[in-house]
Design a protein around this motif. Structure first.
Motif, PDB file in Angstrom:
ATOM      1  N   ILE A   1     -52.694  77.681 -17.108  1.00 27.31           N
ATOM      2  CA  ILE A   1     -51.677  77.045 -16.287  1.00 27.31           C
ATOM      3  C   ILE A   1     -50.310  77.628 -16.881  1.00 27.31           C
ATOM      4  O   ILE A   1     -49.531  77.936 -16.046  1.00 27.31           O
ATOM      5  N   ALA A   2     -50.372  77.819 -18.303  1.00 28.80           N
ATOM      6  CA  ALA A   2     -49.212  78.265 -18.788  1.00 28.80           C
ATOM      7  C   ALA A   2     -48.764  79.925 -18.560  1.00 28.80           C
ATOM      8  O   ALA A   2     -47.669  80.285 -18.527  1.00 28.80           O
ATOM      9  N   THR A   3     -49.859  80.486 -18.423  1.00 28.21           N
ATOM     10  CA  THR A   3     -49.756  81.914 -18.148  1.00 28.21           C
ATOM     11  C   THR A   3     -50.394  82.242 -16.557  1.00 28.21           C
ATOM     12  O   THR A   3     -51.333  82.449 -16.539  1.00 28.21           O
ATOM     13  N   PRO A   4     -49.378  82.165 -15.583  1.00 28.36           N
ATOM     14  CA  PRO A   4     -49.711  82.635 -14.312  1.00 28.36           C
ATOM     15  C   PRO A   4     -50.637  84.112 -14.204  1.00 28.36           C
ATOM     16  O   PRO A   4     -50.108  85.041 -15.065  1.00 28.36           O
ATOM     17  N   ASN A   5     -51.195  84.469 -12.983  1.00 32.07           N
ATOM     18  CA  ASN A   5     -51.693  85.632 -12.826  1.00 32.07           C
ATOM     19  C   ASN A   5     -50.311  86.905 -12.889  1.00 32.07           C
ATOM     20  O   ASN A   5     -50.712  87.932 -13.415  1.00 32.07           O
ATOM     21  N   ASP A   6     -49.480  86.519 -12.247  1.00 31.94           N
ATOM     22  CA  ASP A   6     -48.251  87.616 -12.360  1.00 31.94           C
ATOM     23  C   ASP A   6     -47.888  87.840 -13.813  1.00 31.94           C
ATOM     24  O   ASP A   6     -47.389  88.904 -14.247  1.00 31.94           O
ATOM     25  N   CYS A   7     -47.856  86.935 -14.560  1.00 27.23           N
ATOM     26  CA  CYS A   7     -47.384  87.122 -16.085  1.00 27.23           C
ATOM     27  C   CYS A   7     -48.567  87.832 -16.800  1.00 27.23           C
ATOM     28  O   CYS A   7     -48.486  88.556 -17.870  1.00 27.23           O
ATOM     29  N   ASN A   8     -49.822  87.720 -16.302  1.00 28.33           N
ATOM     30  CA  ASN A   8     -51.072  88.388 -17.164  1.00 28.33           C
ATOM     31  C   ASN A   8     -51.143  89.505 -17.001  1.00 28.33           C
ATOM     32  O   ASN A   8     -51.633  90.540 -17.596  1.00 28.33           O
ATOM     33  N   SER A   9     -50.580  90.382 -15.708  1.00 25.94           N
ATOM     34  CA  SER A   9     -50.783  91.608 -15.676  1.00 25.94           C
ATOM     35  C   SER A   9     -49.524  92.219 -15.592  1.00 25.94           C
ATOM     36  O   SER A   9     -48.593  91.706 -15.280  1.00 25.94           O
ATOM     37  N   LEU A  10     -49.899  93.585 -16.617  1.00 25.10           N
ATOM     38  CA  LEU A  10     -48.578  94.311 -16.834  1.00 25.10           C
ATOM     39  C   LEU A  10     -48.221  95.241 -15.616  1.00 25.10           C
ATOM     40  O   LEU A  10     -48.978  95.568 -14.722  1.00 25.10           O
ATOM     41  N   LYS A  11     -46.727  95.161 -15.038  1.00 24.62           N
ATOM     42  CA  LYS A  11     -46.255  95.669 -14.206  1.00 24.62           C
ATOM     43  C   LYS A  11     -46.405  97.348 -14.606  1.00 24.62           C
ATOM     44  O   LYS A  11     -46.100  98.016 -15.206  1.00 24.62           O
ATOM     45  N   LYS A  12     -46.953  98.059 -13.432  1.00 20.44           N
ATOM     46  CA  LYS A  12     -47.179  99.368 -13.676  1.00 20.44           C
ATOM     47  C   LYS A  12     -46.061 100.088 -12.724  1.00 20.44           C
ATOM     48  O   LYS A  12     -45.480  99.598 -11.956  1.00 20.44           O
ATOM     49  N   LYS A  13     -45.870 101.281 -13.390  1.00 24.57           N
ATOM     50  CA  LYS A  13     -44.571 102.023 -12.808  1.00 24.57           C
ATOM     51  C   LYS A  13     -44.962 102.603 -11.527  1.00 24.57           C
ATOM     52  O   LYS A  13     -46.127 103.123 -11.162  1.00 24.57           O
ATOM     53  N   PRO A  14     -44.180 102.588 -10.558  1.00 29.38           N
ATOM     54  CA  PRO A  14     -44.424 102.951  -9.125  1.00 29.38           C
ATOM     55  C   PRO A  14     -44.627 104.433  -9.073  1.00 29.38           C
ATOM     56  O   PRO A  14     -43.873 105.266  -9.611  1.00 29.38           O
ATOM     57  N   ALA A  15     -45.678 104.758  -8.512  1.00 28.48           N
ATOM     58  CA  ALA A  15     -46.061 106.164  -8.219  1.00 28.48           C
ATOM     59  C   ALA A  15     -45.586 106.925  -7.090  1.00 28.48           C
ATOM     60  O   ALA A  15     -45.000 106.030  -6.167  1.00 28.48           O
ATOM     61  N   LEU A  16     -45.133 107.943  -7.057  1.00 21.25           N
ATOM     62  CA  LEU A  16     -44.574 108.625  -5.888  1.00 21.25           C
ATOM     63  C   LEU A  16     -45.490 108.461  -4.479  1.00 21.25           C
ATOM     64  O   LEU A  16     -46.722 108.493  -4.711  1.00 21.25           O
ATOM     65  N   SER A  17     -44.908 108.268  -3.525  1.00 16.74           N
ATOM     66  CA  SER A  17     -45.600 108.001  -2.357  1.00 16.74           C
ATOM     67  C   SER A  17     -46.208 109.317  -1.888  1.00 16.74           C
ATOM     68  O   SER A  17     -45.736 110.581  -2.171  1.00 16.74           O
ATOM     69  N   TYR A  18     -47.101 109.378  -1.045  1.00 14.71           N
ATOM     70  CA  TYR A  18     -47.690 110.807  -0.754  1.00 14.71           C
ATOM     71  C   TYR A  18     -46.747 111.726  -0.168  1.00 14.71           C
ATOM     72  O   TYR A  18     -46.631 112.890  -0.299  1.00 14.71           O
ATOM     73  N   THR A  19     -45.769 111.312   1.079  1.00 12.85           N
ATOM     74  CA  THR A  19     -44.879 111.896   1.765  1.00 12.85           C
ATOM     75  C   THR A  19     -43.806 112.355   0.677  1.00 12.85           C
ATOM     76  O   THR A  19     -43.549 113.531   0.843  1.00 12.85           O
ATOM     77  N   ARG A  20     -43.376 111.508  -0.062  1.00 17.78           N
ATOM     78  CA  ARG A  20     -42.375 111.909  -1.240  1.00 17.78           C
ATOM     79  C   ARG A  20     -42.802 113.018  -2.073  1.00 17.78           C
ATOM     80  O   ARG A  20     -42.065 113.885  -2.601  1.00 17.78           O
ATOM     81  N   GLY A  21     -44.216 112.910  -2.542  1.00 18.93           N
ATOM     82  CA  GLY A  21     -44.626 113.871  -3.290  1.00 18.93           C
ATOM     83  C   GLY A  21     -44.818 115.141  -2.837  1.00 18.93           C
ATOM     84  O   GLY A  21     -44.638 116.354  -3.351  1.00 18.93           O
ATOM     85  N   LEU A  22     -45.076 115.280  -1.382  1.00 16.15           N
ATOM     86  CA  LEU A  22     -45.240 116.461  -0.819  1.00 16.15           C
ATOM     87  C   LEU A  22     -43.940 117.193  -0.560  1.00 16.15           C
ATOM     88  O   LEU A  22     -43.622 118.305  -0.459  1.00 16.15           O
TER      89      LEU A  22
END
Length: 207
Positions: free
Chosen positions: A17-38
């Motif tokens: 109750i004190a630690t919801p799912n959003d808080c339990n998972s660490l935020k990951k750095k966004p990866a480059l999209s496929y189009t942007r990577g190309l």
């Protein structure tokens, strides 16, 4: 009248109750999209080819201890920083192979040189991704030193030596390539000057 079969509600602990799912998972750095990577891969490959061409056209004027100055390392280093190890290797491979066909003065394809140029961004990308320090430029320097020792002074020198059919032994060829660290250091200085600009443009904001 109550039903004989009551639905049992799952027990929820006080900690959950004190630690919801959003808080339990660490935020990951966004990866480059496929189009942007190309897009970045194509742009950095084009930059590498342009820098390679500049070195050829101005080769006579841009000499350092009888060695032509090359700025292609700028594109390779940036590709490793922006795209990561695999994306950087793609830029290194494409710029080397395409440069051989598009720039007539580069000579034929030498397999060991292709391997060396493909691997050059790898160690930089690994250093940026996995070395646990916050200073991005320091991580780039560490990765570039490893790439220089393994690729530029190691594999490339071996490839050039073998290309002479044994006339120039490895260590004799290596002795003629001692200005290479100076050339790569100059490329590193330029990359260091570009980093603040790239951060403001949010090109490397994912790092």
């Amino acid at each position: 009248m109550r039903s004989n079969t009551e639905v049992k509600k799952p027990r929820v602990s006080q900690q959950e109750i004190a630690t919801p799912n959003d808080c339990n998972s660490l935020k990951k750095k966004p990866a480059l999209s496929y189009t942007r990577g190309l897009t970045y891969t194509a742009a950095l490959t084009a930059l590498a080819l342009i820098l390679k061409l500049v070195g050829q056209i101005w080769g006579g004027a841009l000499m350092l201890f009888n060695l032509k100055l090359s700025f292609i390392y700028i594109a390779w280093i940036l590709s490793a920083v922006i795209l990561g190890p695999l994306g950087g290797m793609a830029v290194g491979f494409l710029s080397d192979v395409l440069g051989t066909f598009l720039l007539p003065t580069t000579g034929g394809i030498l397999p060991l040189l292709v391997i060396s140029n493909t691997l050059f961004p790898l160690f930089i990308g690994l250093a940026v991704k996995y070395i646990p320090i916050k200073n991005l430029f320091l991580k780039i320097v560490i990765g570039t030193v490893v790439s220089m020792l393994v690729c530029t002074l190691g594999i490339t020198t071996l490839g050039l030596s073998l290309n002479t059919m044994g006339e120039v032994p490895f260590f004799a060829m290596l002795a003629t390539r001692w200005p290479q660290p100076i050339v790569i250091t100059l490329n590193l200085v330029i990359v260091g000057a570009l980093l603040p600009v790239l951060k403001r443009l949010k090109i490397i904001s994912e790092i």
